[in-house]
Write a protein that holds these residues in place. Structure first.
Motif, short mmCIF file in Angstrom:
data_model
loop_
_atom_site.label_atom_id
_atom_site.label_comp_id
_atom_site.label_asym_id
_atom_site.label_seq_id
_atom_site.Cartn_x
_atom_site.Cartn_y
_atom_site.Cartn_z
N ASP A 172 -28.81 -0.69 46.09
CA ASP A 172 -29.72 0.40 45.73
C ASP A 172 -29.47 0.92 44.33
O ASP A 172 -30.02 1.95 43.94
CB ASP A 172 -29.61 1.53 46.74
N THR A 173 -28.64 0.23 43.57
CA THR A 173 -28.34 0.67 42.21
C THR A 173 -29.30 0.04 41.22
O THR A 173 -29.90 -1.00 41.49
CB THR A 173 -26.90 0.29 41.83
N VAL A 174 -29.43 0.68 40.07
CA VAL A 174 -30.29 0.18 39.00
C VAL A 174 -29.41 -0.45 37.93
O VAL A 174 -28.55 0.23 37.36
CB VAL A 174 -31.13 1.32 38.39
N PRO A 175 -29.57 -1.75 37.65
CA PRO A 175 -28.74 -2.41 36.64
C PRO A 175 -28.79 -1.69 35.30
O PRO A 175 -29.87 -1.33 34.81
CB PRO A 175 -29.36 -3.81 36.54
N GLY A 176 -27.61 -1.45 34.75
CA GLY A 176 -27.54 -0.80 33.45
C GLY A 176 -27.49 0.70 33.48
O GLY A 176 -27.25 1.34 32.45
N ASP A 177 -27.72 1.32 34.66
CA ASP A 177 -27.66 2.77 34.77
C ASP A 177 -27.28 3.15 36.19
O ASP A 177 -28.12 3.25 37.08
CB ASP A 177 -29.01 3.40 34.40
N SER A 178 -26.00 3.37 36.42
CA SER A 178 -25.49 3.65 37.76
C SER A 178 -25.86 5.05 38.26
O SER A 178 -25.61 5.38 39.41
CB SER A 178 -23.96 3.50 37.79
N THR A 179 -26.46 5.87 37.39
CA THR A 179 -26.83 7.23 37.81
C THR A 179 -28.14 7.24 38.59
O THR A 179 -28.52 8.28 39.12
CB THR A 179 -26.97 8.16 36.59
N TRP A 180 -28.84 6.10 38.65
CA TRP A 180 -30.10 6.01 39.40
C TRP A 180 -29.91 5.16 40.64
O TRP A 180 -29.17 4.18 40.63
CB TRP A 180 -31.20 5.40 38.53
N LYS A 181 -30.58 5.55 41.72
CA LYS A 181 -30.55 4.77 42.96
C LYS A 181 -31.98 4.55 43.45
O LYS A 181 -32.85 5.39 43.25
CB LYS A 181 -29.72 5.48 44.04
N VAL A 182 -32.19 3.43 44.11
CA VAL A 182 -33.49 3.09 44.67
C VAL A 182 -33.42 3.24 46.18
O VAL A 182 -32.47 2.78 46.82
CB VAL A 182 -33.90 1.64 44.31
N THR A 183 -34.42 3.89 46.78
CA THR A 183 -34.47 4.02 48.23
C THR A 183 -35.78 3.44 48.74
O THR A 183 -36.77 3.39 48.02
CB THR A 183 -34.39 5.51 48.67
N GLY A 184 -35.77 3.00 49.99
CA GLY A 184 -37.00 2.48 50.57
C GLY A 184 -36.85 1.06 51.08
O GLY A 184 -35.74 0.59 51.35
N TRP A 185 -37.96 0.34 51.17
CA TRP A 185 -37.96 -1.01 51.73
C TRP A 185 -39.21 -1.75 51.28
O TRP A 185 -40.16 -1.15 50.81
CB TRP A 185 -37.92 -0.96 53.26
N PHE A 186 -39.21 -3.07 51.44
CA PHE A 186 -40.44 -3.84 51.32
C PHE A 186 -40.34 -5.02 52.28
O PHE A 186 -39.25 -5.45 52.66
CB PHE A 186 -40.73 -4.28 49.88
N GLY A 187 -41.51 -5.52 52.71
CA GLY A 187 -41.49 -6.58 53.72
C GLY A 187 -42.67 -7.51 53.57
O GLY A 187 -43.63 -7.22 52.83
N THR A 188 -42.63 -8.62 54.29
CA THR A 188 -43.71 -9.59 54.28
C THR A 188 -44.04 -10.01 55.71
O THR A 188 -43.21 -9.92 56.61
CB THR A 188 -43.34 -10.85 53.47
#
Length: 221
Positions: A172-188
């Motif tokens: 859930d981390t953003v490469p190059g900036d550890s102060t940001w996190k990604v939440t959620g999901w995606f599916g197919t």
């Protein structure tokens, strides 16, 4: 008829929209001005209440079911899981969660603690219909997913997915900036025709529900 009641920072407002009048004004290409009304006493100190009236009774149950599906699809970038004891009604848990956070803000807190609580409030958003919170159970099309990728941990409760779904947890981390996190999901889904929209909507071949936020709520880009 549609009524919207809203309260924030000590200010309370409400308005009423006559749908037939609104449609007439649109057809005539004229401006429409909702009628201001007295805010309901049920509003509380903060929040929004939307009331629909004069609905056709024979379509009411179907309309509510469809509305729940549509709202769930649009708002599960926020939160569809209510924390707390399952023995307590979900709406009571939501109200308690928000009230406790506001009470903490009124107490003595360090700057770091205050920023943390403010971040909790900013990221706390639940939608209820007739007092019943929207949840993952309203995302009935989740059962069609063949694969699902979830940021930082398993987001969707297992009971709302197919028994044979293939789950993968990704960072859930953003490469190059550890102060940001990604939440959620995606599916197919397995086949395109499984993604066709039915009443209340459906899935796209890839259905994305994710959001990036600062890991520190007090930091903004």
């Amino acid at each position: 008829m549609v009524e919207v009641h809203s309260a924030r920072d000590g200010e309370r407002n409400a308005l009423r929209i006559d749908v037939d009048d609104l449609r007439a004004k649109i057809a005539e290409n004229k401006p429409y001005h909702p009628d201001p009304i007295k805010p309901t006493d049920d509003l509380g100190k903060h929040g929004t209440i939307i009331r629909l009236s004069s609905l056709k009774r024979q379509r009411l149950d179907m309309a509510i079911a469809g509305l729940r599906k549509r709202v769930a699809r649009r708002f599960d970038v926020l939160s569809l899981t209510v924390p707390g004891d399952d023995k307590t009604p979900p709406l009571v848990r939501i109200q308690t969660l928000i009230r406790d956070a506001r009470n903490r803000l009124e107490g003595e807190l360090s700057a770091e603690e205050r920023t943390e609580v403010q971040g909790e409030l900013q990221n706390t958003f639940y939608v209820t219909i007739n007092g019943d919170p929207i949840g993952f159970h309203d995302r009935v099309e989740l059962k069609k997913l063949e694969y699902i990728w979830e940021f930082g941990g398993e987001v969707v409760p297992a009971e709302n997915l197919a028994d044979d779904v293939k789950r993968t947890v990704i960072p859930d981390t953003v490469p190059g900036d550890s102060t940001w996190k990604v939440t959620g999901w995606f599916g197919t889904v397995a086949k395109p025709d499984q993604a066709r929209r039915g009443q209340g909507g459906g899935l796209a071949q890839e259905h994305h529900h994710s959001v990036a936020r600062p890991a520190d709520p007090g930091r903004h880009h």
